[in-house]
Scaffold this motif. Structure first.
Motif, mmCIF file in Angstrom:
data_model
loop_
_atom_site.group_PDB
_atom_site.id
_atom_site.type_symbol
_atom_site.label_atom_id
_atom_site.label_comp_id
_atom_site.label_asym_id
_atom_site.label_seq_id
_atom_site.Cartn_x
_atom_site.Cartn_y
_atom_site.Cartn_z
ATOM 1 N N LEU A 1 -5.305 -9.503 -2.404
ATOM 2 C CA LEU A 1 -5.409 -8.286 -3.205
ATOM 3 C C LEU A 1 -5.509 -8.609 -4.689
ATOM 4 C CD1 LEU A 1 -2.984 -5.870 -1.353
ATOM 5 C CD2 LEU A 1 -5.467 -5.660 -1.564
ATOM 6 N N GLN A 2 -4.759 -9.610 -5.127
ATOM 7 C CA GLN A 2 -4.816 -9.991 -6.539
ATOM 8 C C GLN A 2 -6.216 -10.467 -6.919
ATOM 9 O OE1 GLN A 2 -1.561 -12.787 -6.724
ATOM 10 N NE2 GLN A 2 -0.148 -11.243 -7.494
ATOM 11 N N MET B 1 0.204 -1.988 -3.285
ATOM 12 C CA MET B 1 0.909 -3.272 -3.151
ATOM 13 C C MET B 1 1.794 -3.508 -4.368
ATOM 14 S SD MET B 1 1.506 -5.771 -1.250
ATOM 15 C CE MET B 1 1.176 -7.397 -0.689
ATOM 16 N N GLN B 2 1.283 -3.209 -5.555
ATOM 17 C CA GLN B 2 2.083 -3.389 -6.762
ATOM 18 C C GLN B 2 3.294 -2.464 -6.747
ATOM 19 O OE1 GLN B 2 1.549 -5.918 -9.047
ATOM 20 N NE2 GLN B 2 3.638 -5.316 -9.514
ATOM 21 N N LYS C 1 -0.977 -10.507 -0.527
ATOM 22 C CA LYS C 1 -0.764 -10.347 -1.964
ATOM 23 C C LYS C 1 -1.819 -11.127 -2.753
ATOM 24 C CE LYS C 1 2.596 -11.654 -5.431
ATOM 25 N NZ LYS C 1 3.807 -12.408 -5.655
ATOM 26 N N THR C 2 -2.080 -12.364 -2.360
ATOM 27 C CA THR C 2 -3.067 -13.205 -3.045
ATOM 28 C C THR C 2 -4.469 -12.618 -2.913
ATOM 29 O OG1 THR C 2 -1.713 -15.163 -2.679
ATOM 30 C CG2 THR C 2 -4.044 -15.532 -3.146
ATOM 31 N N ALA D 1 -8.078 -9.705 2.471
ATOM 32 C CA ALA D 1 -6.928 -8.798 2.506
ATOM 33 C C ALA D 1 -6.832 -8.113 3.869
ATOM 34 C CB ALA D 1 -7.034 -7.768 1.389
ATOM 35 N N GLN E 1 -4.469 -2.355 -4.067
ATOM 36 C CA GLN E 1 -3.794 -3.134 -5.113
ATOM 37 C C GLN E 1 -2.675 -2.323 -5.749
ATOM 38 O OE1 GLN E 1 -7.315 -3.943 -7.428
ATOM 39 N NE2 GLN E 1 -7.415 -6.076 -6.718
ATOM 40 N N LEU F 1 5.805 -4.005 -4.390
ATOM 41 C CA LEU F 1 6.478 -5.153 -5.008
ATOM 42 C C LEU F 1 7.456 -4.705 -6.089
ATOM 43 C CD1 LEU F 1 3.431 -7.577 -5.245
ATOM 44 C CD2 LEU F 1 5.363 -7.731 -3.664
ATOM 45 N N PHE G 1 2.319 -12.019 4.335
ATOM 46 C CA PHE G 1 2.516 -11.121 3.200
ATOM 47 C C PHE G 1 2.018 -11.779 1.924
ATOM 48 C CE2 PHE G 1 4.921 -8.902 -0.084
ATOM 49 C CZ PHE G 1 4.717 -7.585 0.288
ATOM 50 N N SER G 2 2.303 -13.075 1.775
ATOM 51 C CA SER G 2 1.842 -13.818 0.609
ATOM 52 C C SER G 2 0.313 -13.889 0.574
ATOM 53 C CB SER G 2 2.443 -15.223 0.616
ATOM 54 O OG SER G 2 1.999 -15.960 -0.499
ATOM 55 N N VAL H 1 -1.084 0.543 2.115
ATOM 56 C CA VAL H 1 -1.956 -0.579 1.736
ATOM 57 C C VAL H 1 -2.994 -0.776 2.833
ATOM 58 C CG1 VAL H 1 -2.070 -3.090 1.370
ATOM 59 C CG2 VAL H 1 -0.249 -1.757 0.291
#
Length: 113
Positions: A36-37, A82-83, A33-34, A44, A79, A86, A29-30, A66
């Motif tokens: 996608l950022q 995902m946001q 997230k990274t 991704a 993105q 979160l 998951f991390s 996502v």
């Protein structure tokens, strides 16, 4: 007669396996997230593929959305989803637990009469 039940070794193995799977899920998951950022579509997709998200069961879940956006190559939507995921998790975690109200004493007045 001494009767002992053994099996703590298998319980420990199951616990270790579950902990390992949980840790892998967090790492995946991390990584998602990274990726996608940074806007890295391929990273991704790879990170999402490592997650165990049943497509049929949770097709409308934010995480599945996502994945759907990634499959279509739409990084911006992925993105955004995902946001939203979160943000929902953070707001859920930030909500205080409801406080139980003490019972009110009876006043002797009936509003139903």
């Amino acid at each position: 007669m001494d009767m002992r039940i053994s099996g703590t070794g298998s319980v420990s193995a199951v616990h270790a396996h579950a902990t390992s799977n949980w840790k892998k899920g967090l790492e995946g998951f991390s990584a998602l997230k990274t990726a996608l950022q940074s806007g890295d579509l391929e990273a991704a997709k790879t990170a999402f593929a490592g997650l165990h998200v049943p497509q049929s069961t949770h097709a409308k879940s934010p995480l599945a959305k996502v994945g759907q956006a990634l499959q279509s190559g739409d990084v911006a939507t992925a993105q955004t989803m995902m946001q939203a995921l979160l943000d929902a998790r953070m707001s859920k975690a930030a909500k205080p637990a409801p406080v139980a109200q003490p019972p009110q004493p009876a006043t002797g007045i009936s509003l139903l009469a």
